[in-house]
Design a protein around this motif. Sequence first.
Motif, short mmCIF file in Angstrom:
data_model
loop_
_atom_site.label_atom_id
_atom_site.label_comp_id
_atom_site.label_asym_id
_atom_site.label_seq_id
_atom_site.Cartn_x
_atom_site.Cartn_y
_atom_site.Cartn_z
N PHE A 176 0.82 -1.21 0.00
CA PHE A 176 0.00 0.00 0.00
C PHE A 176 0.86 1.26 0.00
N VAL A 177 1.89 1.27 0.84
CA VAL A 177 2.78 2.44 0.91
C VAL A 177 3.43 2.70 -0.44
N PHE A 178 3.97 1.65 -1.05
CA PHE A 178 4.62 1.80 -2.36
C PHE A 178 3.62 2.28 -3.41
N ALA A 179 2.46 1.65 -3.48
CA ALA A 179 1.49 2.00 -4.52
C ALA A 179 1.03 3.44 -4.40
N GLN A 180 0.79 3.89 -3.17
CA GLN A 180 0.36 5.27 -2.99
C GLN A 180 1.45 6.24 -3.39
N ASP A 181 2.69 5.95 -3.01
CA ASP A 181 3.81 6.80 -3.43
C ASP A 181 3.96 6.80 -4.94
N ARG A 182 3.88 5.63 -5.53
CA ARG A 182 4.12 5.49 -6.97
C ARG A 182 3.11 6.26 -7.80
N LEU A 183 1.86 6.32 -7.36
CA LEU A 183 0.82 7.01 -8.12
C LEU A 183 0.48 8.39 -7.57
N GLY A 184 1.20 8.81 -6.55
CA GLY A 184 0.97 10.15 -6.02
C GLY A 184 -0.34 10.27 -5.25
N ILE A 185 -0.73 9.19 -4.59
CA ILE A 185 -1.94 9.18 -3.77
C ILE A 185 -1.51 9.43 -2.32
N PRO A 186 -2.21 10.28 -1.57
CA PRO A 186 -1.79 10.55 -0.19
C PRO A 186 -1.71 9.26 0.64
N GLN A 187 -0.66 9.16 1.45
CA GLN A 187 -0.53 8.01 2.32
C GLN A 187 -1.72 7.92 3.28
N GLY A 188 -2.21 6.72 3.49
CA GLY A 188 -3.37 6.51 4.35
C GLY A 188 -4.69 6.55 3.61
N THR A 189 -4.65 6.76 2.30
CA THR A 189 -5.89 6.74 1.51
C THR A 189 -6.46 5.33 1.42
N VAL A 190 -5.58 4.36 1.24
CA VAL A 190 -6.01 2.95 1.19
C VAL A 190 -6.58 2.55 2.55
N ARG A 191 -7.63 1.76 2.51
CA ARG A 191 -8.13 1.12 3.74
C ARG A 191 -8.31 -0.37 3.46
N ALA A 192 -7.95 -1.17 4.45
CA ALA A 192 -8.02 -2.62 4.29
C ALA A 192 -8.75 -3.24 5.47
N THR A 193 -9.67 -4.14 5.15
CA THR A 193 -10.33 -4.98 6.14
C THR A 193 -9.79 -6.39 5.96
N VAL A 194 -9.33 -6.99 7.03
CA VAL A 194 -8.70 -8.31 6.94
C VAL A 194 -9.71 -9.38 7.35
N LEU A 195 -9.84 -10.38 6.51
CA LEU A 195 -10.69 -11.52 6.86
C LEU A 195 -9.90 -12.43 7.79
N ILE A 196 -10.40 -12.59 9.00
CA ILE A 196 -9.78 -13.54 9.93
C ILE A 196 -10.44 -14.89 9.65
N GLU A 197 -9.95 -15.53 8.60
CA GLU A 197 -10.54 -16.78 8.12
C GLU A 197 -9.53 -17.92 8.13
N THR A 198 -8.45 -17.72 8.88
CA THR A 198 -7.51 -18.82 9.14
C THR A 198 -7.30 -18.91 10.64
N ILE A 199 -7.09 -20.12 11.12
CA ILE A 199 -6.94 -20.32 12.56
C ILE A 199 -5.67 -19.65 13.08
N THR A 200 -4.62 -19.60 12.26
CA THR A 200 -3.39 -18.95 12.73
C THR A 200 -3.59 -17.45 12.89
N ALA A 201 -4.35 -16.84 11.99
CA ALA A 201 -4.60 -15.40 12.09
C ALA A 201 -5.41 -15.06 13.33
N ALA A 202 -6.24 -15.99 13.80
CA ALA A 202 -7.05 -15.73 14.99
C ALA A 202 -6.18 -15.48 16.21
N TYR A 203 -4.95 -16.02 16.20
CA TYR A 203 -4.02 -15.81 17.29
C TYR A 203 -3.17 -14.55 17.11
N GLU A 204 -3.37 -13.83 16.02
CA GLU A 204 -2.55 -12.65 15.73
C GLU A 204 -3.40 -11.46 15.31
#
Length: 541
Positions: free
Chosen positions: A231-259
């Motif tokens: 995200f950081v690279f893509a925003q810099d590369r296209l001249g988009i302000p940092q923090g414009t991207v937003r991501a929602t993470v699917l906690i759909e693996t058992i290992t991710a549930a612990y992190e």
Amino acid sequence: MSAPTPSPLAIVDAEPLDRQEEVLTEEALAFLAELHRRFTPRRDELLARRAERRAEIARTSTLDFLPETAHIREDDSWRVAPAPAALEDRRVEITGPTDRKMTINALNSGARVWLADFEDASAPTWRNVVLGQLNLIDAYERRIDFTSPQGKTYALRPAGELATVVMRPRGWHLDERHLRADGRPVPGALVDFGLYFFHNARRLVEMGKGPYFYLPKTESHLEARLWNDIFVFAQDRLGIPQGTVRATVLIETITAAYEMEEILYELRDHASGLNAGRWDYLFSIVKNFRDCGRKFVLPDRNAVTMTAPFMRAYTELLVRTCHKRGAHAIGGMAAFIPSRRDAEVNRAAFAKVRADKEREAGDGFDGSWVAHPDLVPIARAAFDAVLGDRPNQKDRLREDVHVTAAELTDIASLHAEPTFEGLRNAVQVGIRYIEAWLRGLGAVAIFNLMEDAATAEISRSQIWQWINAGVEVTHEGRTVPVTAELVRRVAAEELAAVREETGAEAFAAGRWQQAHDLLLQVALDEDYADFLTLPAYELLD
């Protein structure tokens, strides 16, 4: 043999599609090549790390919260970035692939968010990959319509609020064989993300929104860190302000549930929330603990609801984690597809959906998923009753929740056993879904439920687990072991039933034998395939 000469562009290896030049521009292909060179090596390392962790689980039969990241969990001072206005209220989200009709219907649905899916609800044919991107561009430009074979025309509403798009790229495991850079296929995740971001980031900012993403099948906070760096690279590369991207993470693996806290921490400048799913989560439990004995054997998939004790532990921990860090907690899927012929079936199903959404809203979730527009009002009413005029309930911290590591994998707390009907359903749904997937359909209505690739994954994984764990079921008054021979017999019966149901001509025109054979391959082979979609992808046109 000399190494291939690096090209500034990702190279397309596919038959041309109408209007593909609007998506596969030289500039876009150069952007994909840059993403590939910078980030695919780390992707490869993280996939190798998945295998190492899985081997460790097989050795120890356990998982725990990471001691090396305890300082992140114990630091109460950090929060994720505030939600942008377009994602402040997410009380109802509709999911579906990016075909033209779905694009229109989802945006018009009345849901706050549309999960525009290039992953489990979309078979990754080259046509779906490219034209799905084109459909989103056309929708943003308000030049999209669709006429069905029956002559019905679909178009965007001329006025009023359309659903905010949150796009889901493919998981890290699947390469895109039609795009290569430096002699290697580009990961599908980078193709989907890169094309969408390149063509739409500036346009979305001008619309007062932004490039928003759902991140699938994440297994660790290190994978979240990789996405954050992208995200950081893509925003810099296209001249988009940092923090414009937003991501929602699917906690759909058992290992991710612990992190969960660590995942939000890594993405904190770009994080929007976490989502609690069911089928992929159960698939991940089976995959990781598949050879750890009977105490990890799941019963019939439809018997494992979100009220099972270990699932309650997972979802309540997710709500507490999100709200502690200022993120949205998004609930699971209502997958019912209304019947056109049976009003009683609809009444009963709608009541179950209503109860499920009321439970989620009561537990503190800020929103939830539905698979069909008719379910939007039901889910909205459940959340309206709790939220009122508030956009969310992130102020509800759920400090009453205390979940131990052992509770997340306490499968034995669910008092249900595998059944023969559960085995038959796994075979039926597996064959029917895979056949549609091989024809390019990723979201498929089967027995009044909208199924996607996660359905096939849990189905074939349970078959594999039941055979290898020596599970017995009751059939025709007798106790019988679940064996490869029994599964083959059930699969043959299902194939015959489909032939009878569809007729010989339609059966021959489908991909039924291939679907049957592939299900048996991934359910019966001694070596468990990490993802069904990997061998299935080789069969896609």
